[in-house]
Motif scaffolding. Sequence first.
Motif, PDB file in Angstrom:
ATOM      1  N   GLY A  37     -71.601 136.655  -6.070  1.00  0.00           N
ATOM      2  CA  GLY A  37     -72.464 137.834  -6.167  1.00  0.00           C
ATOM      3  C   GLY A  37     -71.835 138.904  -7.049  1.00  0.00           C
ATOM      4  O   GLY A  37     -72.511 139.543  -7.857  1.00  0.00           O
ATOM      5  N   ARG A  38     -70.523 139.079  -6.907  1.00  0.00           N
ATOM      6  CA  ARG A  38     -69.797 140.007  -7.780  1.00  0.00           C
ATOM      7  C   ARG A  38     -69.867 139.559  -9.229  1.00  0.00           C
ATOM      8  O   ARG A  38     -70.015 140.371 -10.141  1.00  0.00           O
ATOM      9  N   ALA A  39     -69.753 138.251  -9.461  1.00  0.00           N
ATOM     10  CA  ALA A  39     -69.834 137.719 -10.824  1.00  0.00           C
ATOM     11  C   ALA A  39     -71.223 137.963 -11.415  1.00  0.00           C
ATOM     12  O   ALA A  39     -71.355 138.338 -12.585  1.00  0.00           O
ATOM     13  N   ALA A  40     -72.266 137.760 -10.626  1.00  0.00           N
ATOM     14  CA  ALA A  40     -73.633 138.002 -11.098  1.00  0.00           C
ATOM     15  C   ALA A  40     -73.836 139.485 -11.404  1.00  0.00           C
ATOM     16  O   ALA A  40     -74.474 139.846 -12.399  1.00  0.00           O
ATOM     17  N   TYR A  41     -73.294 140.359 -10.574  1.00  0.00           N
ATOM     18  CA  TYR A  41     -73.385 141.798 -10.814  1.00  0.00           C
ATOM     19  C   TYR A  41     -72.663 142.169 -12.106  1.00  0.00           C
ATOM     20  O   TYR A  41     -73.163 142.957 -12.908  1.00  0.00           O
ATOM     21  N   THR A  42     -71.490 141.580 -12.329  1.00  0.00           N
ATOM     22  CA  THR A  42     -70.729 141.856 -13.545  1.00  0.00           C
ATOM     23  C   THR A  42     -71.502 141.399 -14.772  1.00  0.00           C
ATOM     24  O   THR A  42     -71.547 142.109 -15.784  1.00  0.00           O
ATOM     25  N   TYR A  43     -72.122 140.215 -14.710  1.00  0.00           N
ATOM     26  CA  TYR A  43     -72.930 139.749 -15.838  1.00  0.00           C
ATOM     27  C   TYR A  43     -74.085 140.707 -16.104  1.00  0.00           C
ATOM     28  O   TYR A  43     -74.368 141.047 -17.257  1.00  0.00           O
ATOM     29  N   SER A 119     -71.831 142.364 -29.047  1.00  0.00           N
ATOM     30  CA  SER A 119     -71.378 141.342 -28.102  1.00  0.00           C
ATOM     31  C   SER A 119     -70.342 141.958 -27.182  1.00  0.00           C
ATOM     32  O   SER A 119     -69.391 142.581 -27.645  1.00  0.00           O
ATOM     33  N   VAL A 120     -70.540 141.768 -25.898  1.00  0.00           N
ATOM     34  CA  VAL A 120     -69.633 142.322 -24.889  1.00  0.00           C
ATOM     35  C   VAL A 120     -69.113 141.177 -24.043  1.00  0.00           C
ATOM     36  O   VAL A 120     -69.883 140.328 -23.591  1.00  0.00           O
ATOM     37  N   SER A 121     -67.795 141.134 -23.817  1.00  0.00           N
ATOM     38  CA  SER A 121     -67.219 140.095 -22.955  1.00  0.00           C
ATOM     39  C   SER A 121     -66.174 140.718 -22.038  1.00  0.00           C
ATOM     40  O   SER A 121     -65.586 141.755 -22.345  1.00  0.00           O
ATOM     41  N   TYR A 122     -65.974 140.042 -20.904  1.00  0.00           N
ATOM     42  CA  TYR A 122     -65.064 140.552 -19.881  1.00  0.00           C
ATOM     43  C   TYR A 122     -64.472 139.380 -19.101  1.00  0.00           C
ATOM     44  O   TYR A 122     -65.208 138.494 -18.675  1.00  0.00           O
ATOM     45  N   PRO A 123     -63.149 139.359 -18.912  1.00  0.00           N
ATOM     46  CA  PRO A 123     -62.548 138.291 -18.100  1.00  0.00           C
ATOM     47  C   PRO A 123     -62.698 138.609 -16.615  1.00  0.00           C
ATOM     48  O   PRO A 123     -62.061 139.524 -16.099  1.00  0.00           O
ATOM     49  N   PHE A 124     -63.543 137.863 -15.931  1.00  0.00           N
ATOM     50  CA  PHE A 124     -63.811 138.109 -14.511  1.00  0.00           C
ATOM     51  C   PHE A 124     -62.827 137.307 -13.666  1.00  0.00           C
ATOM     52  O   PHE A 124     -62.671 136.102 -13.840  1.00  0.00           O
ATOM     53  N   HIS A 125     -62.152 137.986 -12.744  1.00  0.00           N
ATOM     54  CA  HIS A 125     -61.179 137.349 -11.858  1.00  0.00           C
ATOM     55  C   HIS A 125     -61.796 137.197 -10.467  1.00  0.00           C
ATOM     56  O   HIS A 125     -62.213 138.183  -9.863  1.00  0.00           O
ATOM     57  N   PHE A 126     -61.847 135.974  -9.992  1.00  0.00           N
ATOM     58  CA  PHE A 126     -62.327 135.746  -8.635  1.00  0.00           C
ATOM     59  C   PHE A 126     -61.252 136.213  -7.664  1.00  0.00           C
ATOM     60  O   PHE A 126     -60.064 135.947  -7.847  1.00  0.00           O
ATOM     61  N   MET A 127     -61.648 136.913  -6.605  1.00  0.00           N
ATOM     62  CA  MET A 127     -60.688 137.497  -5.675  1.00  0.00           C
ATOM     63  C   MET A 127     -60.381 136.612  -4.479  1.00  0.00           C
ATOM     64  O   MET A 127     -59.263 136.613  -3.995  1.00  0.00           O
ATOM     65  N   VAL A 128     -61.342 135.884  -3.982  1.00  0.00           N
ATOM     66  CA  VAL A 128     -61.146 135.203  -2.703  1.00  0.00           C
ATOM     67  C   VAL A 128     -61.271 133.690  -2.795  1.00  0.00           C
ATOM     68  O   VAL A 128     -61.705 133.057  -1.858  1.00  0.00           O
ATOM     69  N   VAL A 129     -60.911 133.132  -3.901  1.00  0.00           N
ATOM     70  CA  VAL A 129     -60.924 131.679  -4.012  1.00  0.00           C
ATOM     71  C   VAL A 129     -59.487 131.211  -3.812  1.00  0.00           C
ATOM     72  O   VAL A 129     -58.700 131.198  -4.740  1.00  0.00           O
ATOM     73  N   PRO A 130     -59.114 130.852  -2.590  1.00  0.00           N
ATOM     74  CA  PRO A 130     -57.704 130.547  -2.302  1.00  0.00           C
ATOM     75  C   PRO A 130     -57.216 129.253  -2.941  1.00  0.00           C
ATOM     76  O   PRO A 130     -56.034 129.096  -3.179  1.00  0.00           O
TER      77      PRO A 130
END
Length: 149
Positions: A37-43, A119-130
């Motif tokens: 959901g955070r990734a979708a919000y960031t996109y 063009s806009v890009s951003y490196p998204f870091h997943f927080m809770v993928v252990p």
Amino acid sequence: MTVRGRARNGERGGTLAEFAIVLTASLMLMFGVIDFGRAAYTYHLLSNAARMGTRYAIVRGSSCTLTGCPASATDIQTYVRGLAGELNTSSITVDTTWTTSTGCSGAPYQGPGCKVAVSVSYPFHFMVVPLMPAFTMNIASTSTMIISQ
């Protein structure tokens, strides 16, 4: 002989072990959904920032009369990064290109009728993928419009 409602001696703690396994799986699923959901919000945020950055560029072409015209790539980068304040703005990459199209004339192609793409890009870091602690997904969006001024 067993008393009704009591577990047998060999089954003590079985419920606790099953609960721990189910709880672990459920929490991983729940936090995974939150992270995606955070990734979708960031996109969505980056997509909107690219669109607004392109709009900023088309309104500030070579024939506009506003202060700061025509817009430079640095101006557009500053504007786009200001729109994405929830993210780490130093990690946002903004690339702006002007190209020719029908009705476009003269370098640097910032006149009316020329195309501008942001063009806009951003490196998204997943927080809770252990299982994948260093997993990073590059989220990008591009918007193209024709300069009006």
